[in-house]
Design a protein around this motif. Structure first.
Motif, PDB file in Angstrom:
ATOM      1  N   ARG A   1      -0.329  -1.508   1.999  1.00 40.99           N
ATOM      2  CA  ARG A   1      -0.979  -2.818   1.834  1.00 40.99           C
ATOM      3  C   ARG A   1       0.034  -3.956   1.932  1.00 40.99           C
ATOM      4  O   ARG A   1      -0.336  -5.090   2.214  1.00 40.99           O
ATOM      5  N   ASN A   2       1.313  -3.643   1.716  1.00 40.74           N
ATOM      6  CA  ASN A   2       2.373  -4.658   1.814  1.00 40.74           C
ATOM      7  C   ASN A   2       2.922  -4.800   3.231  1.00 40.74           C
ATOM      8  O   ASN A   2       3.734  -5.689   3.478  1.00 40.74           O
ATOM      9  N   ASP A   3       2.522  -3.928   4.146  1.00 40.02           N
ATOM     10  CA  ASP A   3       2.999  -4.016   5.525  1.00 40.02           C
ATOM     11  C   ASP A   3       2.456  -5.269   6.200  1.00 40.02           C
ATOM     12  O   ASP A   3       1.318  -5.688   5.940  1.00 40.02           O
ATOM     13  N   GLN A   4       3.267  -5.844   7.069  1.00 37.86           N
ATOM     14  CA  GLN A   4       2.839  -7.023   7.805  1.00 37.86           C
ATOM     15  C   GLN A   4       1.605  -6.693   8.633  1.00 37.86           C
ATOM     16  O   GLN A   4       1.557  -5.678   9.320  1.00 37.86           O
TER      17      GLN A   4
ATOM     18  N   SER B   1      -1.417  -5.986   7.514  1.00 36.82           N
ATOM     19  CA  SER B   1      -2.423  -5.174   6.823  1.00 36.82           C
ATOM     20  C   SER B   1      -3.499  -6.098   6.276  1.00 36.82           C
ATOM     21  O   SER B   1      -3.224  -6.983   5.464  1.00 36.82           O
TER      22      SER B   1
ATOM     23  N   ASP C   1       1.868   1.093  -0.814  1.00 34.04           N
ATOM     24  CA  ASP C   1       2.985   0.685   0.053  1.00 34.04           C
ATOM     25  C   ASP C   1       2.480   0.031   1.337  1.00 34.04           C
ATOM     26  O   ASP C   1       3.013  -0.985   1.785  1.00 34.04           O
TER      27      ASP C   1
END
Length: 132
Positions: A67-70, A72, A65
């Motif tokens: 790794r999909n954050d802005q 990252s 989850d």
């Protein structure tokens, strides 16, 4: 040499090796990026072998989850091969603001809330910047 000393020495060596890998793999593309990137190392210890198995699953999902954050750049979960209930999360964020947004994200809050009862010690989260 005591077992505790050997484990501590191994843990420190593993953290340093992980840092070297991340610095090498996430090397700066330019001086400005170097100044802004934030490296975060978090140690997570959970109680018991059952807790370790559940924590490993949760950490795997949390990493996917996150790794999909802005912002990252890198998000890896390491596990101590001797003490299977000890984990280290190594994260690289584009900026401190991206890291702060990650902390405020719903999936991060939910993960920490679910993990809290399993913890054997408080989160040990440390923020780092590359030297110029």
């Amino acid at each position: 040499m005591s077992s505790a000393f050997v484990n501590r020495k191994f843990t420190i060596a593993a953290a340093l090796a992980a840092a070297a890998v991340f610095i090498g793999l996430c090397g700066p593309a330019g001086a400005q990026e170097t100044d802004e990137r934030l490296y975060v190392v978090t140690h997570v210890d959970v109680l018991g072998p059952n807790g370790a198995a559940e924590a490993a699953k949760m950490l795997h999902e949390f990493a996917a989850d996150s790794r999909n954050d802005q912002g990252s750049v890198r998000f890896e979960v390491l596990r101590d091969p001797v003490r299977l209930n000890h984990f280290t999360i190594v994260k690289v964020w584009r900026t401190r603001q991206d890291f702060e947004s990650h902390l405020a994200a719903g999936h991060t809050k939910a993960f920490r809330e679910r993990l809290q009862p399993m913890l054997g010690s408080p989160f040990d989260e440390r923020l780092h910047k590359l030297l110029p």
